[in-house]
Design a protein around this motif. Structure first.
Motif, PDB file in Angstrom:
ATOM      1  N   ARG A   1       6.349   1.481  -3.728  1.00 23.84           N
ATOM      2  CA  ARG A   1       5.613   0.489  -2.920  1.00 23.84           C
ATOM      3  C   ARG A   1       4.154   0.508  -2.789  1.00 23.84           C
ATOM      4  N   ARG A   2       3.537   1.705  -3.188  1.00 22.20           N
ATOM      5  CA  ARG A   2       1.837   1.767  -3.439  1.00 22.20           C
ATOM      6  C   ARG A   2       1.528   0.728  -4.064  1.00 22.20           C
TER       7      ARG A   2
ATOM      8  N   PHE B   1       0.790  -4.769  -0.363  1.00 21.07           N
ATOM      9  CA  PHE B   1       0.325  -3.583   0.341  1.00 21.07           C
ATOM     10  C   PHE B   1      -1.031  -3.029  -0.181  1.00 21.07           C
TER      11      PHE B   1
ATOM     12  N   ARG C   1      -4.494  -2.103   1.712  1.00 22.90           N
ATOM     13  CA  ARG C   1      -5.355  -0.870   1.767  1.00 22.90           C
ATOM     14  C   ARG C   1      -6.700  -1.063   1.366  1.00 22.90           C
TER      15      ARG C   1
ATOM     16  N   ILE D   1       4.819  -0.495  10.608  1.00 22.02           N
ATOM     17  CA  ILE D   1       5.716  -0.803   9.385  1.00 22.02           C
ATOM     18  C   ILE D   1       7.137  -1.063  10.003  1.00 22.02           C
TER      19      ILE D   1
ATOM     20  N   SER E   1      10.752  -1.616   8.143  1.00 25.28           N
ATOM     21  CA  SER E   1      11.729  -1.203   7.176  1.00 25.28           C
ATOM     22  C   SER E   1      13.010  -1.339   7.407  1.00 25.28           C
TER      23      SER E   1
ATOM     24  N   HIS F   1       9.801   6.702   2.172  1.00 30.60           N
ATOM     25  CA  HIS F   1       8.822   5.560   1.573  1.00 30.60           C
ATOM     26  C   HIS F   1       7.710   5.183   2.595  1.00 30.60           C
ATOM     27  N   ASP F   2       8.191   4.902   3.855  1.00 31.47           N
ATOM     28  CA  ASP F   2       7.196   4.423   4.713  1.00 31.47           C
ATOM     29  C   ASP F   2       6.181   5.528   5.254  1.00 31.47           C
TER      30      ASP F   2
ATOM     31  N   MET G   1       3.625   5.319   2.606  1.00 28.96           N
ATOM     32  CA  MET G   1       2.976   4.160   2.845  1.00 28.96           C
ATOM     33  C   MET G   1       1.995   4.326   4.073  1.00 28.96           C
TER      34      MET G   1
ATOM     35  N   TYR H   1      -0.870   6.273   2.609  1.00 24.38           N
ATOM     36  CA  TYR H   1      -1.509   5.470   1.630  1.00 24.38           C
ATOM     37  C   TYR H   1      -2.490   4.392   2.204  1.00 24.38           C
ATOM     38  N   ILE H   2      -1.891   3.725   3.042  1.00 28.50           N
ATOM     39  CA  ILE H   2      -2.732   2.544   3.874  1.00 28.50           C
ATOM     40  C   ILE H   2      -3.898   2.983   4.565  1.00 28.50           C
TER      41      ILE H   2
ATOM     42  N   CYS I   1      -0.118   8.462  -7.426  1.00 24.95           N
ATOM     43  CA  CYS I   1       0.731   9.086  -6.542  1.00 24.95           C
ATOM     44  C   CYS I   1       1.336  10.287  -6.966  1.00 24.95           C
TER      45      CYS I   1
END
Length: 340
Positions: A124-125, A130, A134, A150, A152, A176-177, A180, A183-184, A304
């Protein structure tokens, strides 16, 4: 320059990576291994796989193979990562690296000592929408981040057999979230508070898991986050994200078969979200393997890393502990013996 690779595990994700790798000009997919290969012979011939084996060690011993994709069950990941690193292979590993923080830390140490690259498959990155969110955080467009939200939700629950071996909702789905969120926000999660319930399928509860969850996060930069999960959204694969800051907000909505919205006197309508992750994240899957290949051939940093995989696992473990205890859990508590 050509990079020769091997795929370990020929399930749905392993086959997906074969398809995506075969369209990259610099890639030669030489070998695929799986514990059961009888049903794969025609597929391997169609995909021009040169070597099909039921022993992944054959790939690790092959001097032509410079990188491996680990798409086998999670309980094999850490062992194969260490063996691949010691064999001098670069490694792409599907998430999670393991079900144990300690095993993941040990695998990362072996990788670092061997001097090879390790990328974890948080696809998802690499989703264009998305990534744009970022960028808007990074360039200050929305100002200082205050709240990350988020959503999902899967279109349908997995089989009970899958649930029993998945590591639980937080380690299998919400992970995954969690990645994320880091990352965000570009900030570490420092505290997790989780609530969960069994509202979709009682068999999931009987298997010791939950199918519905709300998780709140506190970040090192002072911002807050909330994640909502469900194993069943009857209208499709629901993947949305919003970042709110002191100068504004940005949202990434669901992808649909088309983006047309129809308004009449009777109703306003638009297409339902794409149904599953293979449709929703097609471009993200392609881009993640392209960037892994580029990181090897051009000696670029991994987008990642193993550390990113470790941090997502630590958040998942903290969420599970919070669910069990009913209290927030600080990430600093997730150490070698704090959460088991």
């Amino acid at each position: 320059m050509t990079l020769t690779v091997g795929i370990i595990g020929a399930g749905r994700i392993g086959k997906l990576h074969v398809d995506h790798l075969r369209v990259i000009p610099q890639i030669r997919v030489k070998s695929v291994s799986d514990v059961e290969i009888r049903h794969l012979k025609e597929w391997a011939k169609e995909k021009q796989i040169e070597v099909l084996t039921n022993d992944y060690h054959d790939l690790l011993k092959d001097p032509e193979i410079k990188a491996v994709f680990i798409c086998s069950p999670t309980n094999t990941h850490a062992t194969i990562i260490k063996e691949a690193a010691l064999a001098g292979k670069h490694i792409f590993c599907e998430k999670p690296v393991s079900f144990s923080v300690e095993e993941t830390e040990e695998a990362i140490k072996v990788v670092e000592k061997a001097g090879v690259k390790l990328q974890v498959g948080f696809n998802r990155r690499f989703d264009p929408n998305f990534r744009k969110i970022r960028e808007l955080v990074q360039d200050g467009t929305i100002g200082k981040p205050h709240i990350l939200r988020i959503t999902s939700r899967d279109p349908e629950p997995p089989s009970i057999e899958y649930v029993q071996s998945s590591g639980g909702l937080f380690m299998d789905m919400t992970i995954h979230d969690f990645d994320m969120a880091r990352y965000i926000m570009d900030s570490e999660v420092v505290e997790v508070f989780a609530n969960g319930a069994v509202l979709v399928d009682q068999a999931i509860g009987e298997a010791g898991d939950i199918d519905t969850a709300i998780v709140t996060l506190k970040f090192a930069n002072g911002a807050l986050g909330v994640i909502d999960n469900s194993r069943q959204a009857v209208y499709g694969y629901d993947q949305r994200l919003e970042i709110f800051g002191d100068k504004g907000a940005a949202q990434a909505d669901n992808k649909r078969a088309n983006q047309v919205e129809v308004s009449t006197a009777e109703h306003v309508s638009k297409e339902k979200p794409l149904y599953f992750f293979l449709e929703r994240y097609t471009q993200a899957y392609i881009d993640e393997v392209k960037e892994f290949v580029a990181a090897i051939l051009e000696n670029k940093p991994i987008v990642c890393s193993g550390f990113d995989g470790l941090q997502a696992e630590r958040i998942a473990r903290a969420a599970k502990k919070s669910l069990e205890t009913g209290v927030p859990v600080k990430l600093e508590q997730v150490g070698e013996t704090a959460i088991v």
